[in-house]
Design a protein around this motif. Structure first.
Motif, PDB file in Angstrom:
ATOM      1  N   THR A 109     -10.455   4.293   1.249  1.00 42.92           N
ATOM      2  CA  THR A 109      -9.085   3.824   1.460  1.00 42.92           C
ATOM      3  C   THR A 109      -8.850   2.486   0.769  1.00 42.92           C
ATOM      4  N   SER A 110      -9.827   1.569   0.865  1.00 48.12           N
ATOM      5  CA  SER A 110      -9.699   0.272   0.187  1.00 48.12           C
ATOM      6  C   SER A 110      -9.596   0.454  -1.320  1.00 48.12           C
ATOM      7  N   GLU A 111     -10.431   1.342  -1.863  1.00 47.76           N
ATOM      8  CA  GLU A 111     -10.376   1.589  -3.302  1.00 47.76           C
ATOM      9  C   GLU A 111      -9.033   2.188  -3.700  1.00 47.76           C
ATOM     10  N   LYS A 112      -8.532   3.101  -2.890  1.00 50.15           N
ATOM     11  CA  LYS A 112      -7.241   3.722  -3.199  1.00 50.15           C
ATOM     12  C   LYS A 112      -6.111   2.703  -3.145  1.00 50.15           C
ATOM     13  N   LEU A 113      -6.141   1.816  -2.133  1.00 48.61           N
ATOM     14  CA  LEU A 113      -5.112   0.776  -2.046  1.00 48.61           C
ATOM     15  C   LEU A 113      -5.191  -0.169  -3.237  1.00 48.61           C
ATOM     16  N   GLY A 114      -6.419  -0.483  -3.684  1.00 49.23           N
ATOM     17  CA  GLY A 114      -6.554  -1.330  -4.866  1.00 49.23           C
ATOM     18  C   GLY A 114      -5.992  -0.662  -6.111  1.00 49.23           C
ATOM     19  N   GLU A 115      -6.220   0.634  -6.251  1.00 51.35           N
ATOM     20  CA  GLU A 115      -5.667   1.355  -7.399  1.00 51.35           C
ATOM     21  C   GLU A 115      -4.136   1.364  -7.344  1.00 51.35           C
ATOM     22  N   TRP A 116      -3.583   1.595  -6.147  1.00 50.93           N
ATOM     23  CA  TRP A 116      -2.116   1.581  -6.011  1.00 50.93           C
ATOM     24  C   TRP A 116      -1.545   0.202  -6.336  1.00 50.93           C
TER      25      TRP A 116
END
Length: 206
Positions: A109-116
């Protein structure tokens, strides 16, 4: 009357027939006590599974007893160390939060939020919005600066006007008069009025 009825039934001619009928019914105590085996299992497989189930249930009971003893020992150690249930709750919450942070779901989830976030900040819409807000802030600062300059200029013009100068002159005149009047009244209080001009009267009798 009940005893007489029992005697009649015992002496009935059907007594032997009833006894013969009851003796012809087969009775299997083992089959009645044991439930029917599931379909597809042989008798040997059923017995093996029942034996394994008994062993597992016995192990579960032993583990429960061991766990209860461990919990009592843990409580005694905490009591000796002065740890309260609140401390244990804090420790459990901290451990739970650490487990969440290192979990795969949290990391993903943290990685996905960083990508967004990267996608949003690098998008044309975001850049245009930032430029618009920057320009609006600069215009607002310039407008406030202009307003301050206008107000300062107006105040300077007003002080240099004839009306304002005339008002200042009047205020200065009134202030001077008030200061002079206060000084005169102070001098009059400190010096006796005409005490040294008149000679002392001679009140001696003729």
């Amino acid at each position: 009357m009940e005893n007489a009825s029992q005697d009649i039934n015992l002496n009935s001619p059907n007594k032997g027939l009833l006894a013969d009928t009851m003796t012809d019914v087969p009775v299997d105590s083992g089959a009645s006590a044991r439930a029917a085996a599931p379909e597809g299992l042989t008798l040997a497989e059923e017995e093996e599974l029942r034996s394994e189930l008994a062993k597992v249930e016995e192990e579960i009971g032993t583990l429960r007893q061991v766990l209860a003893a461990k919990e009592r020992h843990c409580g005694e150690l905490k009591r000796k160390l002065g740890l309260t249930p609140l401390d244990g709750l804090k420790q459990n919450l901290s451990k739970s939060w650490h487990d969440v942070q290192v979990s795969n779901a949290y990391v993903k989830t943290s990685e996905k939020l960083g990508e967004w976030n990267d996608k949003v900040t690098q998008s044309d819409f975001y850049k245009k919005t930032q430029e618009t807000l920057s320009q609006a802030g600069q215009k607002t600062s310039a407008a406030l600066s202009n307003v301050g300059s206008v107000i300062s200029r107006k105040l300077g013009d007003m002080r240099n006007s004839a009306t304002f100068k005339s008002f200042e002159d009047r205020v200065g005149t009134i202030k001077s008069r008030m200061v002079g009047s206060r000084e005169n009244s102070t001098d009059g209080l400190h010096s006796p009025s005409g005490a040294g001009d008149q000679p002392p009267q001679d009140n001696a009798p003729f």
